[in-house]
Design a protein around this motif. Sequence first.
Motif: not given
Length: 800
Positions: A450-475
Amino acid sequence: MIGRRGSAVTDVAPVAEFDADAVAATGATTVPELLQAIRGTTQGADGSDPIFLLNAQRVSGFAEIGSLPPEAIEKVEVLPEQAALKFGFPPTRRVVNFITKARFRQFEAKASAGTTTRWGSATEKANLGMTRLRDGARLTVGLEYRRTDPLLQSDRDIAPDPGIAFDAIGNVTAVNGGEIDPALSAAAGRPVTIAPVPEAAADRGALAAYASGASPRLFDLGPYRMLAPANDAIKAEAVIADRIGEGLSGSISLSAEQSRNRNLAGLAGVKLIVPETNPYSPFARPVILNRYLIEAGVLHERQTVTDLHAGAVLRGAVSGWRWDFTGEFDQKQTDGNAERGVDPVAANTAIAAGANPFAPLDAALLTARLIDRTRLRSRTAGAKTVVTNTPIRLPAGRVAITATAEAARSTAASSSRGSNPFDLRLGRTRIEAGLAVDVPLASRRENVLPFMGDLSVNASLNVRDVSGYGALRDATFGMAWGPIEGVQLLATVRSSEAAPDMVQQSTPVTRVPNVPVFDYGNGRTELVTLILGGNPDLAPERRLVGSLTLSVKPFAKRELRFSATYEATTIRNQTGTVYAITPQTEAVLPDLFVRDPAGRLASVTYQPINFGIERQRTLNLTVNASGKLGKAPPASPGAKGKAPVLTNYYAGIGPSIKFSDRLQLRPGTPELDLLRGDTIRGWGMPRTYGYAYGGINHGGMGLTFNAWYQAPNRIRSADPAADLRFSSVFKLNTGAYIGLGSLLPREKWARRLRLAFDVSNLTDARQQVRDRNGIVPNRLQPDYLDPIGRTATVTLRKLF
């Protein structure tokens, strides 16, 4: 945290909240008007539009939100970018959640009329709408018609451009630039490079008559050119939503809109070649006659844009996993018909054979019109499934998991018929999957660290295949930390890759002759052939953004919030268009500009390209408040009657400071410092800018305002005529409204009838631009930059 009906607030503190009273204080009669009033809080740090939710649930499109009347909204929550992860979106845009009333029914009719306060353009609009909400079921239907009258250039104070040699009678220049005729220079006692054709027809065959003109004759295109086109538009939309059996609900939205523009584009300007053998020419050399063909009539442009949208949502829950499925279909078709000029081949042939070039041309020589007929049709069909749950329990709380899967198919077909034939067909398939996780580490409520308060961490990963451009990613990787009650710190790092927009790739390529552009290399206006259109060879954009946000809500029972966001952005292969012809841009991108042997611009290309790298550093500050003024008196025991009427208010301010903005157009080339006078867009980049808004409401009567400010800035150049200083701009919009029922309580027709009066740009502010010599460049006259100016609008709205 105890949940509230329809609320999207979880462990991420909202940027702002507006209850029903604050919504009423805005005076908005539509959701778009409401968003306009609070737009400063809803836009992301980079100016991007927000993500919309309805009762904390995804929707199939803005139509589900935009068709609601503000009276149906119980509360609006604005959440920061990190909250988007929990709803299956990347954390790049803020989240706006509309919470509706449980039961609501309303019919409305609205009409408005507005005009510029200086003579010019008027607007008219009419709306009919119906909304019904009942325990989760929703039905909205709307119909809108709007019209805007054209604004002629002659309605504004715009001086003719001395750099344009065209005139209704004509100005004579040399074929290759320079001296027209040595004999003419001798008669004038100076070198003559341009000479107006004498107004008297009898004098046009005498060389001496051309010697008296010291400068070209200027021509006012004002009566033949529009600064704003005439527009007619109609839109129809409908949304229906309800439960579908046990544990399922869904919605369907449909909309169709068509907009038609009609524009006058001036007169056809031609360069007629007059040989020395022509019997009407007094010159010993071939010359060029620069003339507007009044006899050919005004050039017309027409454009029709048709938008169709269909969307559907199906949602439910299985074993604690909440899911929703959205499907969308969008089609946009743009049909254009633009008269670009008159083909001069027939006229030049006749002049070479002995026709009089200084007299109106025969109609038979003007039949070969240069007309571009263009069509661009884009279609997108897609589906997305989002599944979310909190399946894992940790000491500090539950781990939230959001998984997404989607697929989309986009096509674009563009064509041009006329002087520049063009055909292009593009198709793109996108398949994407993503996973987002939010993990609590410390919690005061759960008594974990509780001395730290409220703490959370998050992460995300998106992988897409786009014709003509191959694999593109968001993180993305982020942290949310609330060390004490009312204070929250958000940190996010996100990396994204995105394929280029298909419209920027597929827009038909057209060539427009004799277009005036400002040459920042010499401070002159030049007439060029302008090449416009898309670029099918665009590469994907790569973006890295780091942001740090501090939010403070100092009083638990008062809606007062402060926030500050520092954002560092690096963009590679950004898609953009270079509009400024400066020595720096021309040196790096010589293929976009063509000059004649005399060094004058002959051709300029305005097409999207990929830039090398841009680095930005920005600080955005916001202060938002809303609530009631005064306190309600305590109710007497057993007292009956209406609750006391209090005054509601809302207000906000949001200054932004850009610390740096550096752009490298191509790898290995010098950087452009956009904050210190370099430019690619033709205007300076202000270091500071911001907005403010506010309003009060008492018993159905209210006042509102919103304002925008940007600091002065500059485009630097060694040439005094191209070294430009842009003044600061402060634009203030105000509004007032009154419920006529409160003024005429005995009149039944006045019940729920409201009259509103709005003024945009109250002070008629316009940006002033001057070069180092103190001269206003012709292409940057205030009425070119903002021809509309101040407008006043009256609106009458009746609710049933």
